[in-house]
Design a protein around this motif. Structure first.
Motif, mmCIF file in Angstrom:
data_model
loop_
_atom_site.group_PDB
_atom_site.id
_atom_site.type_symbol
_atom_site.label_atom_id
_atom_site.label_comp_id
_atom_site.label_asym_id
_atom_site.label_seq_id
_atom_site.Cartn_x
_atom_site.Cartn_y
_atom_site.Cartn_z
ATOM 1 N N PHE A 243 0.309 21.446 27.844
ATOM 2 C CA PHE A 243 -0.067 22.839 27.594
ATOM 3 C C PHE A 243 1.052 23.810 27.947
ATOM 4 O O PHE A 243 1.602 23.752 29.053
ATOM 5 N N GLU A 244 1.388 24.682 27.008
ATOM 6 C CA GLU A 244 2.247 25.834 27.260
ATOM 7 C C GLU A 244 1.346 27.060 27.335
ATOM 8 O O GLU A 244 0.138 26.953 27.097
ATOM 9 N N THR A 245 1.942 28.218 27.584
ATOM 10 C CA THR A 245 1.190 29.440 27.339
ATOM 11 C C THR A 245 1.847 30.127 26.143
ATOM 12 O O THR A 245 3.050 29.985 25.917
ATOM 13 N N VAL A 246 1.036 30.847 25.382
ATOM 14 C CA VAL A 246 1.524 31.460 24.142
ATOM 15 C C VAL A 246 2.778 32.311 24.388
ATOM 16 O O VAL A 246 3.725 32.291 23.606
ATOM 17 N N GLY A 247 2.812 33.008 25.513
ATOM 18 C CA GLY A 247 3.962 33.866 25.833
ATOM 19 C C GLY A 247 5.256 33.079 26.016
ATOM 20 O O GLY A 247 6.354 33.643 25.929
ATOM 21 N N ASN A 248 5.146 31.789 26.255
ATOM 22 C CA ASN A 248 6.332 30.941 26.431
ATOM 23 C C ASN A 248 6.721 30.215 25.148
ATOM 24 O O ASN A 248 7.499 29.262 25.187
ATOM 25 N N ILE A 249 6.142 30.654 24.036
ATOM 26 C CA ILE A 249 6.467 29.995 22.762
ATOM 27 C C ILE A 249 7.077 31.047 21.833
ATOM 28 O O ILE A 249 6.384 31.624 20.970
ATOM 29 N N PRO A 250 8.362 31.333 21.994
ATOM 30 C CA PRO A 250 8.960 32.427 21.215
ATOM 31 C C PRO A 250 8.727 32.305 19.718
ATOM 32 O O PRO A 250 8.567 33.310 19.030
ATOM 33 N N LYS A 251 8.648 31.067 19.201
ATOM 34 C CA LYS A 251 8.523 30.951 17.741
ATOM 35 C C LYS A 251 7.158 31.408 17.214
ATOM 36 O O LYS A 251 6.993 31.549 16.011
ATOM 37 N N LEU A 252 6.202 31.676 18.129
ATOM 38 C CA LEU A 252 4.901 32.202 17.675
ATOM 39 C C LEU A 252 4.851 33.729 17.724
ATOM 40 O O LEU A 252 3.852 34.325 17.303
ATOM 41 N N GLU A 253 5.919 34.333 18.236
ATOM 42 C CA GLU A 253 5.905 35.785 18.439
ATOM 43 C C GLU A 253 5.513 36.530 17.156
ATOM 44 O O GLU A 253 6.049 36.267 16.086
ATOM 45 N N GLY A 254 4.555 37.414 17.278
ATOM 46 C CA GLY A 254 4.125 38.225 16.129
ATOM 47 C C GLY A 254 3.182 37.495 15.185
ATOM 48 O O GLY A 254 2.611 38.085 14.281
ATOM 49 N N MET A 255 3.019 36.202 15.387
ATOM 50 C CA MET A 255 2.195 35.455 14.422
ATOM 51 C C MET A 255 0.777 35.224 14.903
ATOM 52 O O MET A 255 -0.045 34.679 14.158
ATOM 53 N N VAL A 256 0.512 35.573 16.158
ATOM 54 C CA VAL A 256 -0.826 35.308 16.703
ATOM 55 C C VAL A 256 -1.424 36.555 17.347
ATOM 56 O O VAL A 256 -0.702 37.432 17.811
ATOM 57 N N ASP A 257 -2.732 36.594 17.322
ATOM 58 C CA ASP A 257 -3.453 37.644 18.044
ATOM 59 C C ASP A 257 -4.015 37.046 19.321
ATOM 60 O O ASP A 257 -5.216 36.890 19.471
ATOM 61 N N LEU A 258 -3.156 36.672 20.222
ATOM 62 C CA LEU A 258 -3.631 36.003 21.436
ATOM 63 C C LEU A 258 -2.889 36.552 22.637
ATOM 64 O O LEU A 258 -1.667 36.773 22.555
ATOM 65 N N PRO A 259 -3.566 36.769 23.745
ATOM 66 C CA PRO A 259 -2.863 37.221 24.947
ATOM 67 C C PRO A 259 -1.800 36.198 25.365
ATOM 68 O O PRO A 259 -1.993 34.993 25.148
ATOM 69 N N PRO A 260 -0.659 36.669 25.941
ATOM 70 C CA PRO A 260 0.439 35.754 26.263
ATOM 71 C C PRO A 260 0.061 34.638 27.232
ATOM 72 O O PRO A 260 0.707 33.595 27.247
ATOM 73 N N ASP A 261 -0.989 34.839 28.025
ATOM 74 C CA ASP A 261 -1.338 33.762 28.968
ATOM 75 C C ASP A 261 -2.314 32.745 28.370
ATOM 76 O O ASP A 261 -2.810 31.866 29.068
ATOM 77 N N THR A 262 -2.584 32.851 27.052
ATOM 78 C CA THR A 262 -3.484 31.875 26.427
ATOM 79 C C THR A 262 -2.821 30.495 26.427
ATOM 80 O O THR A 262 -1.686 30.354 25.983
ATOM 81 N N PRO A 263 -3.524 29.490 26.912
ATOM 82 C CA PRO A 263 -2.940 28.142 26.854
ATOM 83 C C PRO A 263 -2.839 27.676 25.400
ATOM 84 O O PRO A 263 -3.676 28.040 24.574
ATOM 85 N N MET A 264 -1.826 26.880 25.138
ATOM 86 C CA MET A 264 -1.658 26.317 23.783
ATOM 87 C C MET A 264 -1.114 24.891 23.918
ATOM 88 O O MET A 264 -0.034 24.689 24.496
ATOM 89 N N ALA A 265 -1.883 23.944 23.412
ATOM 90 C CA ALA A 265 -1.387 22.562 23.459
ATOM 91 C C ALA A 265 -0.173 22.436 22.548
ATOM 92 O O ALA A 265 -0.149 22.998 21.453
#
Ligand code: GLC
Length: 489
Positions: A243-265
């Protein structure tokens, strides 16, 4: 008696004594080729951490680091019945999993043999075959009373190949791995292909989630053991999820409507580590396997460590030794000429041979290949199997260590599954030893107390897939996103 030099580790079972000098020299040479020492483990791990980062960046790197759209671990309270389909390499497995809401489950399953020709057959054959298996499973195990109930059959589809996902229920195959080579699937979303085959055959199933085996393994293991933070497969292929957090996945920037601390497998697809061949100590045998594979220059890491390749490495070394006149003198080795004719199970048998003079190995070579072996040759072959198996376990540990280092995890469980992890002798112990060396854990620390433990997982492609289907349906019912913003899907 010939003694080995002080730097050469003794074989696990019995010393390599009474071996002619020529074979001893060959053993020494193989040890140099296949041994990965502590310093190398550390350098590889450091490079691995950077590559994981790169994969998450906007520019990307070799390791795909695919957001898998699983955004929460299970609570353990999930309930309901789901279908799970696992398209592994050798078998197709269909399961009906009932989650009982107390970190427990019931499972009914059927395995269907997947004909090896299908790996290189046509796309239509593949999807039709899968739809037929699902149909047969439903007819045998599931009573569909009416249309309304039929629509409620949700499937978690474990499709364990690198797929780019814009949402949990789709996945565009980047490239086949593990020796598959079916036309017209790469570059396409596999979900509509399966859905179309199901529709054509009137099989009433909705594909609710497309899952990698590693993600399923992580979620399933976390369901029964909440200390699990990583899922790993050491089988035909090799890969991990965490699990990462969305805020640590630069390639998703602008593409999601999710708070940066949302976990993402993240399905790492780490088999692709070092595709640029910068750091892994590849031998000429690894290079040959890569060159002769359907996808050269892909899956560099996987091709050195995964079950599909271990026997092939062994075969190539044997042929080389024979060609140079070191082994099997006057024997007909034509049966060793066929690529991939030796699988990892033979190496397991060799490593497990309990007899000092390796009679099981002797029998196996007689019966399978018609080759008579001398005892010194058998000792060399045993050492070769140990070296290939040990290299696999030690390199694999670099991946686990890299994820922990990247996430600052100092204590966790990694749930591991796959034929190599479950069946290859000493794989677990060798991997644990490598982790100890990478992290400099003290020598007197008992293995049971190692802070990072890779241990047998819960069934990822059955229970994990069902859980992910359940988690997805819950998110949908709560109006939460299960993929990118609409314009990117
Ligand atoms: C290969 C696949 C990957 C899978 C792994 C283990 O590396 O690309 O998706 O997780 O094998 O099955």
């Amino acid at each position: 008696m010939v003694h080995l030099g002080p730097k050469t580790p003794p074989s696990r079972k019995g010393l390599l004594n009474d071996i002619p000098k020529d074979l001893l020299d060959q053993i020494k040479h193989l040890e140099e080729l296949f041994t990965v020492d502590t310093a190398q483990l550390k350098t590889i791990t450091d490079h691995f951490v950077n590559e994981l980062e790169k994969g998450l960046s906007k520019t990307g790197g070799s390791i795909p680091m695919i957001p898998a759209w699983v955004m929460t671990m299970p609570t353990g309270k999930e309930k309901g019945s789901y279908l799970a389909l696992d398209m592994g390499g050798t078998n197709l497995r269909v399961c009906e999993v009932t989650l009982l809401g107390n970190r427990d489950f019931d499972i009914t399953q059927c395995k269907y043999h997947m004909p090896p020709e299908m790996k290189t057959g046509s796309s239509e054959e593949l999807w039709d075959y899968i739809a037929d298996c699902l149909d047969s499973f439903l007819k045998q195990h599931h009573t569909v009373d009416d249309e309304v109930e039929a629509k409620k059959i949700h499937l978690g589809f474990t499709f364990s190949y690198p797929c780019s996902q814009t949402a949990i229920n789709n996945g565009t195959l980047q490239r086949w791995t593990k020796g598959f080579d079916i036309d017209n699937v790469e570059g396409h979303d596999v979900q509509p292909m399966l859905a179309a085959a199901l529709k054509k055959k009137s099989v009433p199933i909705t594909v609710s989630a497309l899952i990698n085996d590693t993600t399923g393994t992580m979620v399933a293991s976390n369901y029964t053991d909440p200390e699990t933070q990583i899922g790993v497969i050491f089988g035909t292929g090799c890969n991990a999820a965490y699990f990462e957090t969305v805020g640590n996945i630069p390639k998703l920037e602008g593409m999601v409507d999710l708070p940066p601390d949302t976990p993402m497998a993240i399905n790492c697809e780490w088999g692709a580590f070092d595709n640029e061949h910068k750091i892994l100590p590849r031998t000429s045998y690894d290079v040959q396997i890569d060159n002769d594979s359907p996808r050269p220059n892909q899956q560099a890491f996987e091709k050195m460590i995964a079950g599909l390749y271990l026997g092939e490495i062994f075969r190539l070394v044997m042929l080389d030794l024979h060609g140079e006149g070191h082994v099997f003198e006057d024997e007909d080795v034509s049966s060793l000429q066929e690529a991939y004719s030796i699988d990892a199970a033979l190496l397991s048998l060799i490593e497990e041979d309990p007899f000092e003079n390796l009679t099981e190995l002797e029998d196996a070579f007689e019966s399978r290949f018609g080759i008579s072996t001398t005892e010194p040759e058998r000792k060399l072959l045993r050492r070769l199997a140990e070296l290939i198996g040990t290299r696999s376990a030690r390199l694999s540990a670099c991946g686990v260590a890299a994820i922990c280092r990247k996430k600052d995890i100092t204590k966790c469980h990694a749930g591991a599954d796959g034929s190599v992890f479950n069946k290859y002798p000493h794989f677990q112990k060798r991997g644990a030893q490598a982790l100890k060396e990478i992290f400099d854990w003290p020598d007197d620390l008992a293995v049971a107390d190692y802070p990072i433990k890779v241990q047998p997982a819960e069934d990822g492609s059955g229970v994990g897939a069902a859980l992910i289907a359940a988690l997805t349906l819950k998110r949908i019912s709560e109006g939460l996103p299960v993929g990118m913003k609409a314009e990117f899907v």
